[in-house]
Design a protein around this motif. Structure first.
Motif, mmCIF file in Angstrom:
data_model
loop_
_atom_site.group_PDB
_atom_site.id
_atom_site.type_symbol
_atom_site.label_atom_id
_atom_site.label_comp_id
_atom_site.label_asym_id
_atom_site.label_seq_id
_atom_site.Cartn_x
_atom_site.Cartn_y
_atom_site.Cartn_z
ATOM 1 N N MET A 23 0.899 -1.014 0.065
ATOM 2 C CA MET A 23 0.246 -0.058 0.393
ATOM 3 C C MET A 23 1.243 1.370 -0.020
ATOM 4 S SD MET A 23 -2.869 1.102 3.007
ATOM 5 C CE MET A 23 -3.863 2.276 2.285
ATOM 6 N N ALA B 263 -9.241 5.608 -1.177
ATOM 7 C CA ALA B 263 -9.487 5.774 0.480
ATOM 8 C C ALA B 263 -10.807 5.510 0.420
ATOM 9 C CB ALA B 263 -8.881 7.071 1.112
ATOM 10 N N ASP B 264 -11.963 5.608 -0.416
ATOM 11 C CA ASP B 264 -12.648 4.817 -0.364
ATOM 12 C C ASP B 264 -12.971 5.115 -2.233
ATOM 13 O OD1 ASP B 264 -15.895 4.238 0.817
ATOM 14 O OD2 ASP B 264 -15.625 5.985 1.869
ATOM 15 N N SER C 175 -9.064 -0.028 -4.786
ATOM 16 C CA SER C 175 -8.146 -0.182 -4.662
ATOM 17 C C SER C 175 -6.380 0.445 -3.813
ATOM 18 C CB SER C 175 -6.866 0.005 -6.495
ATOM 19 O OG SER C 175 -6.702 1.832 -6.210
ATOM 20 N N ASP C 176 -5.584 0.508 -3.575
ATOM 21 C CA ASP C 176 -5.316 0.970 -2.162
ATOM 22 C C ASP C 176 -4.561 2.405 -2.542
ATOM 23 O OD1 ASP C 176 -3.049 0.117 -3.812
ATOM 24 O OD2 ASP C 176 -1.772 -1.002 -2.698
ATOM 25 N N GLU C 177 -5.108 3.009 -4.106
ATOM 26 C CA GLU C 177 -4.617 4.364 -4.283
ATOM 27 C C GLU C 177 -5.644 4.640 -4.321
ATOM 28 O OE1 GLU C 177 -2.773 4.766 -8.464
ATOM 29 O OE2 GLU C 177 -1.689 3.414 -8.074
ATOM 30 N N GLN D 250 -14.523 9.390 -6.086
ATOM 31 C CA GLN D 250 -13.613 8.987 -4.714
ATOM 32 C C GLN D 250 -12.962 9.280 -3.841
ATOM 33 O OE1 GLN D 250 -9.044 9.512 -5.012
ATOM 34 N NE2 GLN D 250 -8.926 8.804 -7.535
ATOM 35 N N PRO E 82 -7.109 9.321 -0.797
ATOM 36 C CA PRO E 82 -6.299 9.199 0.515
ATOM 37 C C PRO E 82 -5.374 9.933 1.761
ATOM 38 C CG PRO E 82 -4.952 7.673 -1.073
ATOM 39 C CD PRO E 82 -6.013 9.278 -1.741
ATOM 40 N N GLU F 205 -5.444 0.782 -12.759
ATOM 41 C CA GLU F 205 -5.547 1.018 -11.122
ATOM 42 C C GLU F 205 -5.996 1.284 -9.427
ATOM 43 O OE1 GLU F 205 -0.859 1.653 -12.734
ATOM 44 O OE2 GLU F 205 -1.904 3.712 -11.562
ATOM 45 N N GLU F 206 -7.115 2.735 -10.251
ATOM 46 C CA GLU F 206 -7.827 2.998 -9.039
ATOM 47 C C GLU F 206 -8.789 2.080 -9.017
ATOM 48 O OE1 GLU F 206 -8.104 7.316 -9.428
ATOM 49 O OE2 GLU F 206 -5.745 7.932 -9.959
ATOM 50 N N THR G 291 2.180 4.984 0.736
ATOM 51 C CA THR G 291 1.900 5.644 1.258
ATOM 52 C C THR G 291 2.490 7.264 1.190
ATOM 53 O OG1 THR G 291 4.280 5.606 2.806
ATOM 54 C CG2 THR G 291 2.472 4.194 3.273
#
Length: 174
Positions: free
Chosen positions: A1, A135-136, A131-133, A54, A57, A91-92, A3
């Motif tokens: 993930m 947050a929601d 994805s991990d890119e 989206q 993050p 990816e997203e 950061t």
């Protein structure tokens, strides 16, 4: 993930027509000197006319924690706009089967950067996958978007783009 964003990532520099004229790092592009670099946006609608958004993050270097366009990302060095769009969508939000429709290209400028934004839209019954890119993410009805405008919930760029493309004077497209 992830950061944090990679400040050494290489991005193309372009003129206002999209012609590549050089390259710079992400750090240089977001550092206040404002070299023009290309990005892609995809607005994803469901058959009911709701718009998928989206939540960025908290680790993002631009507008962390705010809700934004379903897909938004840089065109990488050596990549075409279409290649970047398909990579960022995969990816997203994990969509594979969709048909992007080009809407507009415009220059966006903030206090930190200048982007040549290539905007697309699609309508799909497929459910985006986080994805991990991201947050929601979720679909928003038009009225909720209008009610949240100007509250700091959305990124300023999303609000400008929404008003320009789908604002109150513009009927929802299906």
């Amino acid at each position: 993930m992830p950061t944090h964003d990679n400040p050494k990532e290489l991005l193309p520099l372009v003129d206002e027509t999209g012609r590549v004229i050089g390259c710079a790092t992400r750090g240089e592009c977001h550092g206040g000197s404002k070299p023009l670099h290309p990005v892609v946006h995809l607005h994803v609608f469901n058959p009911a006319g709701e718009l998928y958004l989206q939540k960025r993050p908290e680790w993002k270097d631009i507008q962390p924690g705010r809700w934004d366009t379903a897909v938004g990302g840089h065109v990488d060095w050596g990549e075409t706009v279409d290649e970047a769009l398909h990579r960022e969508v995969r990816e997203e939000i994990g969509l594979e089967d969709y048909t992007p429709e080009f809407i507009v290209r415009y220059v966006y400028e903030s206090d930190r950067e200048r982007e040549l934004v290539n905007v697309f839209r699609t309508t799909t019954a497929a459910r985006p996958r986080l994805s991990d890119e991201v947050a929601d993410g979720r679909f928003f009805p038009r009225q909720e978007i209008l009610d949240r405008m100007g509250t700091g919930f959305f990124t300023p760029n999303f609000e400008r783009e929404w008003r320009r493309l789908f604002g109150e004077d513009v009927p929802p497209q299906k």
